[in-house]
Every structure is written in structure tokens, then in C-alpha cells.
Design a protein around this motif. Structure first.
Motif, PDB file in Angstrom:
ATOM      1  N   SER A 255       0.816  -1.220   0.000  1.00  0.00           N
ATOM      2  CA  SER A 255       0.000   0.000   0.000  1.00  0.00           C
ATOM      3  C   SER A 255       0.845   1.264   0.000  1.00  0.00           C
ATOM      4  O   SER A 255       0.342   2.344  -0.341  1.00  0.00           O
ATOM      5  N   GLN A 256       2.113   1.162   0.358  1.00  0.00           N
ATOM      6  CA  GLN A 256       2.977   2.338   0.397  1.00  0.00           C
ATOM      7  C   GLN A 256       3.471   2.751  -0.983  1.00  0.00           C
ATOM      8  O   GLN A 256       4.115   3.797  -1.121  1.00  0.00           O
ATOM      9  N   HIS A 257       3.161   1.956  -2.007  1.00  0.00           N
ATOM     10  CA  HIS A 257       3.691   2.244  -3.347  1.00  0.00           C
ATOM     11  C   HIS A 257       2.581   2.335  -4.390  1.00  0.00           C
ATOM     12  O   HIS A 257       2.817   2.098  -5.576  1.00  0.00           O
ATOM     13  N   LEU A 258       1.366   2.683  -3.954  1.00  0.00           N
ATOM     14  CA  LEU A 258       0.244   2.778  -4.886  1.00  0.00           C
ATOM     15  C   LEU A 258       0.442   3.887  -5.915  1.00  0.00           C
ATOM     16  O   LEU A 258      -0.033   3.794  -7.043  1.00  0.00           O
ATOM     17  N   HIS A 259       1.162   4.946  -5.529  1.00  0.00           N
ATOM     18  CA  HIS A 259       1.332   6.092  -6.417  1.00  0.00           C
ATOM     19  C   HIS A 259       2.228   5.771  -7.608  1.00  0.00           C
ATOM     20  O   HIS A 259       2.038   6.328  -8.702  1.00  0.00           O
ATOM     21  N   ASP A 260       3.205   4.903  -7.407  1.00  0.00           N
ATOM     22  CA  ASP A 260       4.155   4.603  -8.485  1.00  0.00           C
ATOM     23  C   ASP A 260       4.745   3.208  -8.298  1.00  0.00           C
ATOM     24  O   ASP A 260       5.920   3.066  -7.920  1.00  0.00           O
ATOM     25  N   PRO A 261       3.979   2.145  -8.560  1.00  0.00           N
ATOM     26  CA  PRO A 261       4.491   0.781  -8.367  1.00  0.00           C
ATOM     27  C   PRO A 261       5.593   0.443  -9.362  1.00  0.00           C
ATOM     28  O   PRO A 261       5.476   0.720 -10.562  1.00  0.00           O
ATOM     29  N   GLN A 262       6.670  -0.137  -8.849  1.00  0.00           N
ATOM     30  CA  GLN A 262       7.803  -0.544  -9.659  1.00  0.00           C
ATOM     31  C   GLN A 262       7.798  -2.069  -9.834  1.00  0.00           C
ATOM     32  O   GLN A 262       7.028  -2.769  -9.166  1.00  0.00           O
ATOM     33  N   PRO A 263       8.651  -2.614 -10.712  1.00  0.00           N
ATOM     34  CA  PRO A 263       8.664  -4.077 -10.912  1.00  0.00           C
ATOM     35  C   PRO A 263       8.835  -4.875  -9.623  1.00  0.00           C
ATOM     36  O   PRO A 263       8.226  -5.936  -9.476  1.00  0.00           O
ATOM     37  N   GLN A 264       9.649  -4.384  -8.663  1.00  0.00           N
ATOM     38  CA  GLN A 264       9.821  -5.127  -7.419  1.00  0.00           C
ATOM     39  C   GLN A 264       8.537  -5.185  -6.600  1.00  0.00           C
ATOM     40  O   GLN A 264       8.302  -6.152  -5.856  1.00  0.00           O
ATOM     41  N   HIS A 265       7.675  -4.176  -6.772  1.00  0.00           N
ATOM     42  CA  HIS A 265       6.413  -4.179  -6.039  1.00  0.00           C
ATOM     43  C   HIS A 265       5.427  -5.164  -6.662  1.00  0.00           C
ATOM     44  O   HIS A 265       4.648  -5.810  -5.941  1.00  0.00           O
ATOM     45  N   PHE A 266       5.463  -5.306  -7.977  1.00  0.00           N
ATOM     46  CA  PHE A 266       4.653  -6.335  -8.624  1.00  0.00           C
ATOM     47  C   PHE A 266       5.139  -7.725  -8.218  1.00  0.00           C
ATOM     48  O   PHE A 266       4.344  -8.649  -8.053  1.00  0.00           O
ATOM     49  N   PHE A 267       6.445  -7.850  -8.055  1.00  0.00           N
ATOM     50  CA  PHE A 267       7.004  -9.126  -7.567  1.00  0.00           C
ATOM     51  C   PHE A 267       6.467  -9.443  -6.171  1.00  0.00           C
ATOM     52  O   PHE A 267       6.065 -10.586  -5.889  1.00  0.00           O
ATOM     53  N   MET A 268       6.437  -8.442  -5.298  1.00  0.00           N
ATOM     54  CA  MET A 268       5.906  -8.632  -3.945  1.00  0.00           C
ATOM     55  C   MET A 268       4.423  -8.984  -3.986  1.00  0.00           C
ATOM     56  O   MET A 268       3.955  -9.847  -3.225  1.00  0.00           O
ATOM     57  N   LEU A 269       3.672  -8.320  -4.867  1.00  0.00           N
ATOM     58  CA  LEU A 269       2.239  -8.583  -4.978  1.00  0.00           C
ATOM     59  C   LEU A 269       1.978 -10.018  -5.441  1.00  0.00           C
ATOM     60  O   LEU A 269       1.140 -10.727  -4.864  1.00  0.00           O
ATOM     61  N   LYS A 270       2.701 -10.461  -6.467  1.00  0.00           N
ATOM     62  CA  LYS A 270       2.484 -11.813  -6.974  1.00  0.00           C
ATOM     63  C   LYS A 270       2.910 -12.865  -5.960  1.00  0.00           C
ATOM     64  O   LYS A 270       2.284 -13.926  -5.858  1.00  0.00           O
ATOM     65  N   ARG A 271       3.948 -12.572  -5.210  1.00  0.00           N
ATOM     66  CA  ARG A 271       4.372 -13.515  -4.170  1.00  0.00           C
ATOM     67  C   ARG A 271       3.287 -13.654  -3.097  1.00  0.00           C
ATOM     68  O   ARG A 271       2.985 -14.759  -2.642  1.00  0.00           O
TER      69      ARG A 271
END
Length: 295
Positions: free
Chosen positions: A93-109
Motif C-alpha cells: 500500500s505504500q507504493h500505490l502512487h508509483d508501483p515498480q517491478p519489485q512491487h509487482f514481484f511482492m504482490l504476486k508472491r
């Protein structure tokens, strides 16, 4: 008004009743989130976070920021019955403004972890009505801002009834300061819970026990002498001490190994995560068949 009989579903929360237990879960809702992300048939994981990230991430152009925001928002509602994913959802939730590839990795995990624990939830058991709480903080855990993360939870008997994961608003200059701010926030939550229970006719005649693994924070709360070096947390110090003197709370030390709130403040190894998940009482629906998770 119409009497619909015993409750079995409420706002997407499935309620299963056994002899002395109500079990709350959101399997259908979690499945819908997986389908939204096209991960309904993904391989499960045993841990929603990782202590070490891979050196590189996929540069897939299909990573959609709007889908990230929509899925993360949906996961926030899932935490109503899944305190074990509260830390992971807070990080996303801390990266909703600008999600980066590492955040998509965290989401999929996280979604792969949910895939393997679809039948999980929290039980409401018939037990004593003694309120107790656990408080913890990860000092300077954010590598970008060096702000600390507070995490705490409260149990009524053996049933978890409240939990919070939040990033602190200012940078703490010591681990004691970060732990003390978490204690002050938890104290506010406890006073509200005690008043709410009192309205239900469940008076807490004894001080609510707060378990903290930072002995310096406990000593500071119990020390009647206010030191100049703690002036920057004066309000929190006086607030917690006031409720100590009024016998609303009681601070008790606990080993870091046994600190249940540790699951709310940092990424953990899989064995440690599973141990603390059990302490939170998060488990599979007793009426559902068991599933095997891959590490």
C-alpha cells in the motif's frame, strides 16, 4: 425485518459454526482477487514475503499500475480475517502512487501465498474474557526513509480481536523510541477496547497485560524520573505512564522469540513466519480439507 436463521455469510465473510467455535474466512473473496490477477492456477508459496529480493525483476510491459492499485485495495479488505498478510499488504500500500517491478514481484508472491491458504481464517473460540496485547516495532526498517514500523495485536482470551501495522510518522533516533511510540499507540487502542468491553458488560478488573521485548522501553515507562534525553517523546512517555499509574495497563517483558507481534513489523524466514502465524491462531477451516504448501 426478517429472521434468516443462523448467520453463515456477512459481507463476503463466511462464518462456519462448530460446537464451541465460529470460524471466519473469505475464501470466495480471495479466489476472486486471484482471478482478477490471472493467478487462479498459480503455484502456492508458504511465505508471503521474502527476506532477500532477487537481483533483477521481469521487465514485462503488461505490468498495469491500475491493476496493482485495484488488487492491493482488495487485499486490504481480505486482512479482516487474515492478520498473517497484514504486513505484506501494508508494504504494498505504500507504493500505490508509483508501483515498480519489485512491487509487482511482492504482490504476486503474496497472491501465491494466498493461493495455498485459501481456506485459512481466524476462529472465535469459547474461552476466558481476559484482554492481553503484544507490541513490537522494527527500528528504521524502511531503507528509503528510515522510518520504523509499528505492529501490535490484542487477544480476548485465545481469540485475536484487533491488530495493526503502521509506519511511524517520524524517524526514531533509537530502538527504544520506536518501541515506545508503538506502546503509546497500543495503549490508545487498549483503552478503547476496555471501554467497549465495559459497555458489553465485560469489565476488565485487572490491568491489561502488554508484552514488549524492549526492556529499555519498559524501564522508561516505569521510571518516575523524566530525563532530558527523552524530551522528544515526552507526550508518549507521560501518556503511557499515566495509564500505568491508573492500573489500566501493565507492561511485561517477553523474549523476542515469543513476541507474537513480530509478524507485523518485518519480513521473516518461513519457519519463523509459520510459528508466529500459529500464535495468531490463523489456521485452515476445520471443515475444509487440508492443502500442502510448497516452500
Amino acid at each position: 425485518m426478517k429472521h434468516l436463521g443462523p448467520v453463515h455469510d456477512f459481507l463476503g465473510i463466511k462464518i462456519t459454526k462448530t460446537k464451541d467455535t465460529y470460524f471466519l474466512s473469505q475464501r470466495q473473496y480471495a479466489t476472486a482477487i486471484l482471478q482478477q490477477m490471472n493467478l487462479a492456477s498459480c503455484k502456492p508459496l508458504a511465505n508471503p514475503t521474502c527476506t532477500k529480493f532477487p537481483p533483477s525483476y521481469s521487465s514485462d510491459s503488461s505490468l498495469d499500475p491500475q491493476l496493482y492499485r485495484r488488487s492491493t485495495g482488495s487485499l486490504q479488505y481480505l486482512t479482516l480475517t487474515r492478520p498473517d498478510i497484514a504486513y505484506s499488504v501494508n508494504q504494498l500500500s505504500q507504493h500505490l502512487h508509483d508501483p515498480q517491478p519489485q512491487h509487482f514481484f511482492m504482490l504476486k508472491r503474496l497472491l501465491r501465498y494466498i493461493q495455498g491458504t485459501l481456506a485459512f481464517g481466524i476462529p472465535i473460540t469459547k474461552t476466558n474474557l481476559h484482554l492481553k496485547s503484544f507490541s513490537d516495532a522494527d527500528w528504521a526498517g524502511d531503507p528509503d526513509t528510515r522510518r520504523s514500523t509499528s505492529g501490535y495485536c490484542s487477544f480476548l482470551g485465545d481469540t485475536i480481536i484487533s491488530w495493526t501495522v503502521t509506519k511511524q510518522h517520524t524517524v526514531a533516533r533509537s530502538s527504544t523510541e520506536s518501541e515506545y511510540r508503538a506502546l503509546a499507540a497500543l495503549t490508545t487502542d487498549i483503552i478503547w477496547l476496555r471501554r467497549l468491553l465495559s459497555e458489553f458488560g465485560i469489565d476488565q478488573t485487572e490491568p491489561t497485560e502488554i508484552f514488549c521485548d524492549n526492556t529499555s522501553a519498559i524501564a522508561l515507562a516505569n521510571n518516575p524520573v523524566f530525563h532530558a534525553r527523552t524530551k522528544h517523546i515526552e507526550i508518549d512517555q507521560k501518556y503511557v505512564r499515566e495509564h500505568l499509574q491508573q492500573n489500566n495497563i501493565r507492561l511485561l517483558p517477553i523474549s523476542t522469540v515469543d513476541q507474537t507481534a513480530d509478524i507485523f513489523t518485518k519480513a521473516l524466514s518461513t519457519p519463523r513466519f509459520l510459528t508466529l502465524r500459529n500464535k495468531l491462531t490463523v489456521s485452515a477451516d476445520p471443515l475444509a480439507c487440508g492443502e500442502i504448501l510448497s516452500v
